[in-house]
Design an enzyme around this catalytic site. Structure first.
Site, PDB file in Angstrom:
ATOM      1  N   ARG A   1       0.823  -1.217   0.000  1.00 36.29           N
ATOM      2  CA  ARG A   1       0.000   0.000   0.000  1.00 36.29           C
ATOM      3  C   ARG A   1       0.855   1.265   0.000  1.00 36.29           C
ATOM      4  O   ARG A   1       0.435   2.295  -0.528  1.00 36.29           O
ATOM      5  CB  ARG A   1      -0.936   0.000   1.206  1.00 36.29           C
ATOM      6  CG  ARG A   1      -2.172  -0.848   0.960  1.00 36.29           C
ATOM      7  CD  ARG A   1      -3.072  -0.858   2.160  1.00 36.29           C
ATOM      8  NE  ARG A   1      -4.409  -1.312   1.821  1.00 36.29           N
ATOM      9  CZ  ARG A   1      -5.356  -1.569   2.715  1.00 36.29           C
ATOM     10  NH1 ARG A   1      -5.097  -1.416   4.004  1.00 36.29           N
ATOM     11  NH2 ARG A   1      -6.544  -1.959   2.326  1.00 36.29           N
TER      12      ARG A   1
ATOM     13  N   LYS B   1     -18.494 -16.172   3.984  1.00 34.12           N
ATOM     14  CA  LYS B   1     -19.937 -16.094   4.246  1.00 34.12           C
ATOM     15  C   LYS B   1     -20.765 -15.462   3.140  1.00 34.12           C
ATOM     16  O   LYS B   1     -20.360 -14.484   2.538  1.00 34.12           O
ATOM     17  CB  LYS B   1     -20.156 -15.269   5.519  1.00 34.12           C
ATOM     18  CG  LYS B   1     -19.596 -15.956   6.745  1.00 34.12           C
ATOM     19  CD  LYS B   1     -20.098 -15.309   8.003  1.00 34.12           C
ATOM     20  CE  LYS B   1     -19.506 -16.031   9.191  1.00 34.12           C
ATOM     21  NZ  LYS B   1     -18.896 -15.112  10.137  1.00 34.12           N
TER      22      LYS B   1
ATOM     23  N   GLY C   1      -8.251  -7.541  -0.341  1.00 35.54           N
ATOM     24  CA  GLY C   1      -8.438  -8.421   0.815  1.00 35.54           C
ATOM     25  C   GLY C   1      -7.718  -9.754   0.680  1.00 35.54           C
ATOM     26  O   GLY C   1      -6.562  -9.819   0.267  1.00 35.54           O
TER      27      GLY C   1
ATOM     28  N   GLY D   1     -12.577  -3.802   1.865  1.00 33.24           N
ATOM     29  CA  GLY D   1     -13.961  -3.336   2.033  1.00 33.24           C
ATOM     30  C   GLY D   1     -14.367  -2.339   0.957  1.00 33.24           C
ATOM     31  O   GLY D   1     -15.498  -2.371   0.460  1.00 33.24           O
TER      32      GLY D   1
END
Ligand SMILES: Nc1ncnc2c1ncn2[C@@H]1O[C@H](COP(=O)(O)OP(=O)(O)OP(=O)(O)O)[C@@H](O)[C@H]1O
Ligand SMILES: O=C(O)[C@H](O)COP(=O)(O)O
Length: 394
Positions: free
Chosen positions: A36, A197, A351, A374
């Protein structure tokens, strides 16, 4: 992108408050992955070359409005100094008189890094007073923190209302790549959705079903879909309350003419551990005491085929418990297929998928690896990102 960028303004001699996402992994006070930081270099170097006084701001971790010693940005400043080949001054606060004094000492082309903005409770509350205090430090605001653009915080959103506000190069690139994929994709367009999920991916699946030609499902969330088809899934991850939703997604795919790909076989284990007993079974033959922890070899082949025939692929979420070598093959196969697909534009949605591609040494074979986890997920859900919305229109 319809937002102004650093190219659209004159920054010479100006104090530029540049929000970056230096939320990097650290161990024992050392930055363990500087991806990053490197991703923000084009904007920082451009501002330096243009003669700006570059004031960088970032969060690190979730200190919840208090000073947490391990979350200071000192190690980040050190790494950045190495990468820039120039000393970066680091302040122990993120606003106030001491910071103003340090900025007053800056020459054109100098770089200063403020302390972790999340040490102040006003940051995450988007407190207008804190936003004003940040704005007082500078003449211009640049947002290059794509990874934090889904947060409406004082340094990502509030401050943009007080200064001329433009995007940096990383922000611009992320929005352009993901934006083009969602609005004007090359086809066949394939989305691969994995991870743990269903609950976390509802918005993404819903939005992508209107856009893609192929939707590939893998990872823990696949088992709720398998259950929805009426198969037993043993001890695999199940979200009971999402079975109906899974059915509706499959119906919607049929209505829209989207090819919906699910695992046809799985690697099942008798325990959630790397040295559990494991075997490959067809997807409708999962034994009651076993759990699916990866896609099986037939599924790997099937998914590889779809990837190689696509012109654009977006990938978010691993195909199995890739952190354990015993269940990493599925995720690795998808990463390898993306690496081998030479005529395919490959986008990794940040992610865990980005971590997986890194782990397998295939990062440089991808066309775009998002620096947002996110943020890229919310973008793919079709949501507006507050950190982008607040910037000046072209
Ligand atoms: N079959 C499975 N059973 C249990 N866990 C699984 C399975 N497949 C994948 N996982 C786990 O899912 C996790 C990743 O899920 P998550 O939804 O957080 O992915 P992601 O969207 O890529 O992450 P991020 O939120 O960082 O972008 C991994 O830790 C992986 O071990
Ligand atoms: O790591 C990230 O995804 C960004 O830096 C945002 O961090 P956050 O989820 O703590 O807001």
């Amino acid at each position: 992108m319809n937002k102004k960028t650093v190219r659209d303004i004159d920054v010479k001699g100006k104090r530029v408050f540049c929000r970056v996402d230096f939320n990097v992994p650290m161990q024992n006070g050392v930055v363990t992955d500087d991806t990053r930081i490197r991703a923000a270099l084009p904007t920082i170097q451009y501002l330096m070359e243009q003669g700006a006084k570059v004031i960088l701001a970032s969060h690190l971790g979730r200190p919840k409005g208090k000073v947490v010693e391990e979350m200071r940005l000192n190690a980040v400043a050190e790494r950045l100094s190495e990468l820039l080949g120039k000393r970066v001054v680091k302040t122990d606060e993120a606003y106030g008189d001491a910071v103003k004094a340090a900025i007053a000492e800056m020459n054109e082309g100098d770089v200063l890094l403020l302390e972790n903005v999340r040490f102040y409770p006003g940051e995450e509350k988007n407190d207008p007073e804190l936003a004003k205090a940040f704005a007082e430090l500078a003449d211009v605001y640049v947002n290059d923190a794509f990874g934090a653009a889904h947060r409406a915080h004082a340094s990502t959103e509030g401050i943009a209302h007080h200064l001329p506000a433009v995007a940096g190069f990383l922000m611009e690139k992320e929005i352009e790549v993901l934006g083009k994929a969602l609005s004007n994709p090359d086809r066949p367009f394939t989305a691969i959705i994995g991870g743990a999920k269903v609950k976390d991916k509802i918005g993404v699946i819903e939005n992508l079903l209107d856009k893609v030609d192929n939707l590939i499902i893998g990872g823990g969330l696949a088992y709720t879909f398998v259950k929805a088809l009426g198969h037993e899934i043993g001890k695999s991850l199940l979200e009971e309350d999402k079975i109906e939703l899974a059915k509706s997604f499959m119906e919607k795919a049929k209505e829209k003419g989207v090819n919906f790909y699910m695992p046809v076989d799985a690697v099942v284990a008798d325990d959630f551990s790397n040295d559990a007993n494991k075997k490959v079974v067809n997807i409708d033959e999962i034994p009651s005491d076993w759990e699916g922890l990866d896609i099986g070899p037939k599924t790997r082949e099937l998914y590889r085929d779809v990837i190689l025939k696509s012109k654009l692929v977006i990938w978010n979420g691993p195909m199995g418990v890739f952190e354990m070598d015993a269940f990493a093959e599925g995720t690795k196969a998808v990463a390898q297929a993306l690496a081998d697909a030479k005529d395919t534009y490959t986008v990794i949605g940040g992610g865990d998928s980005a971590a997986a591609v890194e782990k397998f040494g295939l990062a440089d074979k991808m066309d775009h690896i998002s620096t947002g986890g996110g943020a890229s997920l919310e973008f793919m859900e079709g949501k507006q990102l507050p950190g982008v919305v607040a910037l000046n229109d072209k």
